[in-house]
Design an enzyme around this catalytic site. Structure first.
Site, PDB file in Angstrom:
ATOM      1  N   GLU A   1      10.872  -6.271  -9.334  1.00 54.72           N
ATOM      2  CA  GLU A   1      10.178  -5.403  -9.724  1.00 54.72           C
ATOM      3  C   GLU A   1      11.141  -4.356 -10.664  1.00 54.72           C
ATOM      4  OE1 GLU A   1       6.794  -4.780  -6.734  1.00 54.72           O
ATOM      5  OE2 GLU A   1       8.370  -3.614  -6.089  1.00 54.72           O
TER       6      GLU A   1
ATOM      7  N   GLY B   1      -0.570   0.058  -6.822  1.00 47.26           N
ATOM      8  CA  GLY B   1      -1.810   0.826  -7.041  1.00 47.26           C
ATOM      9  C   GLY B   1      -3.325  -0.083  -7.034  1.00 47.26           C
TER      10      GLY B   1
ATOM     11  N   TRP C   1       0.977  -0.941   0.050  1.00 47.58           N
ATOM     12  CA  TRP C   1       0.060   0.216   0.103  1.00 47.58           C
ATOM     13  C   TRP C   1       0.806   1.523  -0.006  1.00 47.58           C
ATOM     14  CZ3 TRP C   1      -4.609  -0.940   3.900  1.00 47.58           C
ATOM     15  CH2 TRP C   1      -5.532  -1.560   3.198  1.00 47.58           C
ATOM     16  N   LYS C   2       2.070   1.192   0.046  1.00 45.52           N
ATOM     17  CA  LYS C   2       3.053   2.327   0.249  1.00 45.52           C
ATOM     18  C   LYS C   2       2.377   3.275   1.185  1.00 45.52           C
ATOM     19  CE  LYS C   2       4.248   0.965  -4.562  1.00 45.52           C
ATOM     20  NZ  LYS C   2       4.789   1.279  -5.855  1.00 45.52           N
TER      21      LYS C   2
HETATM   22  P1  13P Z   1       2.480  -0.585  -9.132  1.00 45.22           P
HETATM   23  O1  13P Z   1       1.782  -1.810  -8.869  1.00 45.22           O
HETATM   24  O2  13P Z   1       1.717   0.611  -8.295  1.00 45.22           O
HETATM   25  O3  13P Z   1       2.957  -0.524 -10.102  1.00 45.22           O
HETATM   26  O4  13P Z   1       3.583  -0.697  -7.832  1.00 45.22           O
HETATM   27  C1  13P Z   1       4.269  -1.789  -7.879  1.00 45.22           C
HETATM   28  C2  13P Z   1       4.958  -1.855  -6.570  1.00 45.22           C
HETATM   29  O5  13P Z   1       6.001  -1.178  -6.284  1.00 45.22           O
HETATM   30  C3  13P Z   1       4.806  -2.796  -5.606  1.00 45.22           C
HETATM   31  O6  13P Z   1       5.725  -3.152  -4.735  1.00 45.22           O
END
Ligand code: 13P
Length: 244
Positions: free
Chosen positions: A162, A230, A5-6
């Protein structure tokens, strides 16, 4: 299937998410489901997922058990809250907060000591990919992060590939590009730890994973799951990724 979720959602928004999400995945026994909220909302997430198969994780931790380290949290604290997982060296930590392979190595060891499953994040940036440096970057992140680990301890960690250029950009790696990187990572595991740990190691893909591209990614033999940013913030979209 893990959601990162950052720096999104308050405690109230966390509860509202699980209120909708829990029933959508109640019948999903085919995979582990993990949400990593901001650490201040972990208790709310643990509470909201009690009695379900959904697990929680931290987005980062420090390698010391305790001490005068203002602003940091330890693996033991995450564990005591009821979390089982922790992301280590996410590319945003590397990019904005000076995370290095050496720090990642210490955090992986500390996470294992605390009984957490570290999800070690690796990936190249756009410049490194365009100049043909992807394998070199992955190799140095991997060998730096797992330096000194026995095969037995390595078996308790999960790797997330990633590519930075795919994170939050909507530019998902094609299944072929992701598959090639995952194959390379598994080969590195084989070289370092042997055939069995390489076959058993779980490698997640992360970077613009959405309900409409999860199937193609998961069709690749070396992609074992996803780390979703996201699209994990919305209960319907993360549930459809989990249930693809
Ligand atoms: P997004 O799915 O928003 O591109 O982010 C990926 C991510 O950094 C998951 O750790």
């Amino acid at each position: 299937m893990a959601g990162n979720w950052k720096m999104y959602k308050t405690a109230a928004e966390t509860c509202a998410f699980f209120h909708k999400f829990n029933p959508l995945v109640a019948g999903s026994a085919h995979c582990e489901i993990v949400i990593c909220p901001p650490s201040v909302n972990l208790s709310a997430a643990v509470e909201a997922t009690r009695g379900t198969r959904i697990e929680t994780g931290g987005q980062n931790m420090f390698w010391e058990k305790e001490g005068a380290f203002t602003g940091e949290i330890s693996g033991n604290m995450l564990k005591a809250l009821g979390s089982k997982w922790v992301l280590i060296a996410h590319s945003e930590r590397r990019q904005y907060f000076g995370e290095t392979n050496e720090n990642a190595r210490k955090k992986i060891l500390a996470a294992l000591d605390s009984g957490l499953t570290p999800v070690y994040c690796v990936g190249e940036n756009l410049d490194e990919r365009q100049t043909g440096g992807t394998h070199q970057v992955l190799e140095s992140q991997l060998t730096g992060g797992w330096a000194g680990l026995s095969a037995d301890r390595f078996s308790k960690i999960v790797i997330a590939y990633e590519p930075c250029w795919a994170i939050g950009t909507g530019k998902v790696a094609t299944p072929e590009i992701a598959a090639e990187a995952h194959r390379f990572i598994r080969d590195q595991v084989r070289k370092q730890f042997g055939a069995e740990p390489a076959a058993a190691c779980r490698i997640l893909y992360g970077g613009s994973v959405k309900p409409d591209n999860i199937r193609g990614l998961m069709a690749q033999p070396d992609i074992d799951g996803a780390l979703v940013g996201g699209a994990s913030l919305d209960p319907d979209s993360f549930a459809s990724i989990v249930n693809f």
